[in-house]
Design a protein around this motif. Sequence first.
Motif, mmCIF file in Angstrom:
data_model
loop_
_atom_site.group_PDB
_atom_site.id
_atom_site.type_symbol
_atom_site.label_atom_id
_atom_site.label_comp_id
_atom_site.label_asym_id
_atom_site.label_seq_id
_atom_site.Cartn_x
_atom_site.Cartn_y
_atom_site.Cartn_z
ATOM 1 N N ARG A 7 0.858 -1.185 0.000
ATOM 2 C CA ARG A 7 0.000 0.000 0.000
ATOM 3 C C ARG A 7 0.890 1.228 0.000
ATOM 4 N NH1 ARG A 7 -3.793 -2.943 3.890
ATOM 5 N NH2 ARG A 7 -5.304 -3.790 2.409
ATOM 6 N N GLU A 8 1.421 1.523 -1.173
ATOM 7 C CA GLU A 8 2.401 2.585 -1.351
ATOM 8 C C GLU A 8 1.901 3.947 -0.852
ATOM 9 O OE1 GLU A 8 3.031 3.952 -5.458
ATOM 10 O OE2 GLU A 8 5.157 3.590 -5.094
ATOM 11 N N LYS A 9 0.674 4.290 -1.201
ATOM 12 C CA LYS A 9 0.154 5.606 -0.831
ATOM 13 C C LYS A 9 -0.068 5.702 0.678
ATOM 14 C CE LYS A 9 -2.706 9.320 -2.285
ATOM 15 N NZ LYS A 9 -3.332 9.904 -3.429
ATOM 16 N N LEU A 10 -0.583 4.648 1.288
ATOM 17 C CA LEU A 10 -0.780 4.657 2.739
ATOM 18 C C LEU A 10 0.555 4.835 3.444
ATOM 19 C CD1 LEU A 10 -2.530 4.319 5.261
ATOM 20 C CD2 LEU A 10 -2.233 1.844 5.014
#
Length: 193
Positions: A100-103
């Motif tokens: 979950r790159e954005k998280l």
Amino acid sequence: MVNSYKGVGRNDPCPCGSGKKFKRCCLNSQGLNEASSRLHPDDPQARELARSALEQAKGAIRGYDPFTEPDPEQWLALDEQERIDLVMEYHRRARIRFPREKLHAVIHAIVENQIADRELPVRGTAQRLMSEGLDRHEAVHAIGSVLAGYINDLVRGIRSGGGDLDTPCDQNPHEAYFAELEALAAEGWLRSA
């Protein structure tokens, strides 16, 4: 001459009467030169000077490196999405992948925001963790792990009806988070990671 901005917090209403938060209105114009600080924010010259200072601050941060602390004023002058994008770009350049790159980037940005706010104890926690042997990036991750756990606890408590929504106004709602940060130790975090 009275400084109407003295003692005004970033999230307080702006003293100019615009109805906006201070950080979204006149805060950026306060770092300008002496002559410009006497101008009212409704004055076109003051707005132009503030806009110029903001653009200059934004241009100063061209990339993010978690091993080096960004200038707090320049970091906070960026839009929240710009901060998140800078963190994501760093991890992509470094070829560090997350499910979950954005998280991950959001939590990174929140921790950097807290480190940049000298009124919060987070800066001291980061410095202590580094003195205990973590590099700065690891310290950001350690603080981020506490933050993520705290947010999870808040959400679970509120959803299950056990959340303390009736916290007295004079009590800091983040007291538990700050207490966890104080108890956080590099050795313990490395064992759990």
